[in-house]
Scaffold this active site. Structure first.
Site, short mmCIF file in Angstrom:
data_model
loop_
_atom_site.label_atom_id
_atom_site.label_comp_id
_atom_site.label_asym_id
_atom_site.label_seq_id
_atom_site.Cartn_x
_atom_site.Cartn_y
_atom_site.Cartn_z
N HIS A 1 -26.67 -3.35 24.55
CA HIS A 1 -26.10 -2.80 25.79
C HIS A 1 -26.64 -1.41 26.12
CE1 HIS A 1 -23.20 -6.07 25.49
NE2 HIS A 1 -22.66 -5.71 26.63
N GLY A 2 -27.30 -0.75 25.16
CA GLY A 2 -27.83 0.58 25.42
C GLY A 2 -26.72 1.57 25.70
N GLY A 3 -26.94 2.46 26.66
CA GLY A 3 -25.94 3.47 26.99
C GLY A 3 -24.61 2.88 27.40
N ILE B 1 1.66 0.19 6.97
CA ILE B 1 2.27 -1.14 6.87
C ILE B 1 2.26 -1.81 8.25
CG2 ILE B 1 4.29 -2.44 6.18
CD1 ILE B 1 2.74 -0.94 3.91
N THR C 1 0.81 -1.22 0.00
CA THR C 1 0.00 0.00 0.00
C THR C 1 0.85 1.27 0.00
OG1 THR C 1 -1.76 -1.17 1.18
CG2 THR C 1 -1.81 1.23 1.27
N GLU C 2 0.38 2.25 -0.76
CA GLU C 2 1.00 3.57 -0.79
C GLU C 2 -0.09 4.62 -0.59
OE1 GLU C 2 4.47 2.29 -4.03
OE2 GLU C 2 3.17 4.00 -4.45
N GLU D 1 -6.88 -5.40 3.16
CA GLU D 1 -6.80 -6.59 2.30
C GLU D 1 -7.92 -6.60 1.25
OE1 GLU D 1 -5.44 -10.28 3.77
OE2 GLU D 1 -4.52 -9.37 5.55
N GLN E 1 -39.01 -8.97 23.40
CA GLN E 1 -38.90 -9.59 22.09
C GLN E 1 -38.05 -8.77 21.11
OE1 GLN E 1 -42.96 -10.43 20.88
NE2 GLN E 1 -42.87 -12.47 21.80
#
Length: 386
Positions: free
Chosen positions: A339-341, A154, A123-124, A364, A280
């Site tokens: 989990h909420g808050g 990298i 990668t560049e 990737e 539910q």
């Protein structure tokens, strides 16, 4: 590997991950580093070389066996797998796919033992998913090659001993042609590594830029020798295809953990004097995540079997990486919602995994690149520009 031996390996990794690594996740997050004792244990367990053939000192797992191991590694912070992921994955596979036998004998045993950490330098800044714009160059100077350019993001470069550098050796070749791969020691004159990147997530997994300023390497640094010149992108494509199945398995492991966290919270969190597991709409969130997880796991196993059999090493890996990286994002989002808050608070596992999961859709090969690969495989020449 004998099935009984594989079961023992997976069981020992599961025990290590859940008993040794999971309790240290917040420490890893805060310190942005894997503790040295965990690194040592990973080397002792053979985790630096589980995909490397036994003849070179590794465990020699095929892809179907590998993904079952990676399911366990994905259960904890992805920084753990990042320690040895490049040795087993895209960097190590450069040697397996394209190196001479002498190069394999020189490097693979050291990668498998953890004596050497390798990085994959493709990668560049302006060349990620599309290698056509790669600008790092390598020119002949006598019997040597001289490399110039810069690589970005990298993995493991701050601690790497060798970097597989992809550089343009034929400036007149179009697109992805004319690229070669070089084994460049990190202490080579002219090679420097920038400061560690500060990322949204996956703390403890180090990435940085790599700079090459007239880095001189001998002729035998070309992966594959003379036959490897201008053949680098073919090698990279094969490494990335394997890596996509591996990353998909990581996503499945993380989804497993997120489901467990959601279930445990729903069973214990009280609202209106009863556990939220009775609601539910909460059940619906968990059901959707369980379904996503099971679908991803089955897809990974099927894709791995096809990969090992040589039936599909292009579209299948792209499809499974695309599905599973998107899937774990959905599961992470639902886990925060359950989990909420509390799910939005630092120090809660699902908040950390929510950030960690986001990268899987990018590296990737982005989700969009996977879509292109999948579509072109199905549509053939009709999908390609003239």
């Amino acid at each position: 590997m004998d099935p009984a031996d594989l079961a023992d390996v997976i069981a020992s990794v599961r025990e290590f991950v859940r008993n040794e690594v999971v309790p240290l996740e917040e420490r890893i997050e805060e310190q942005d580093e894997i503790p040295a004792d965990l690194v040592r244990q990973c080397k002792t367990m053979g985790l630096y070389g589980f995909t490397i053939p036994e003849q070179y000192g590794g465990l020699g797992l095929d892809v179907t066996e590998e993904v079952q191991l990676v399911f366990e590694l994905g259960y904890t912070t992805p920084a753990l797998r990042s320690l040895f992921g490049t040795n087993n994955g895209i960097a190590g596979h450069v040697l397996l796919e394209g190196a001479t036998e002498e190069q394999r004998k020189t490097w693979l045993p050291r990668l498998a033992s953890g004596e050497v950490t390798a990085s994959f330098g493709l990668t560049e800044a302006d060349a990620g998913s599309d290698p056509a714009t790669l600008t790092t160059t390598a020119r002949r100077d006598g019997s040597d090659w001289v490399l110039n350019g810069a690589k970005r993001y990298i993995t493991n470069s701050p601690v790497a001993d060798v970097i597989m550098v992809f550089a343009r050796t034929n400036p007149d070749a179009p697109g992805s042609r004319g690229i070669s791969t070089f084994l460049v020691p990190s202490d080579a004159a002219g090679l420097s590594v920038g400061p560690k990147d500060s990322k949204m997530g996956q703390r403890g997994a180090w990435t940085a830029d790599v700079y090459l300023d007239d880095v001189r390497v001998p002729a035998d640094a070309v992966v594959g020798g003379e036959a490897g010149i201008d053949n680098g992108f073919r090698i990279a494509a094969k490494c990335l295809a394997h890596g996509r199945v591996h990353i998909a398995a990581m996503c499945v492991g993380m989804a497993d953990r997120l489901v467990d966290e959601s279930v445990a919270f729903a069973q214990t969190r009280q609202a209106g004097g009863r556990p939220i597991a009775r609601f539910q709409l909460v059940q619906g969130l968990i059901a959707d995540s369980m379904t996503d997880y099971r679908a991803g796991r089955a897809m990974v196993l099927e894709t791995a079997r096809d990969y090992d059999a040589g039936r599909d090493r292009i579209a299948g890996p792209a499809a499974v990486k695309y599905f599973c990286s998107e899937m774990v994002g959905r599961v992470a989002d639902r886990a925060v919602q359950v989990h909420g808050g509390a799910g939005y608070m630092a120090g809660v596992a699902v908040e950390r995994f929510y950030r960690d999961a986001r990268l899987f859709r990018i590296y990737e090969g982005t989700s969009q690149i996977q879509q292109v690969i999948i579509a072109r495989s199905a549509l053939g020449d009709a999908a390609r520009a003239d």
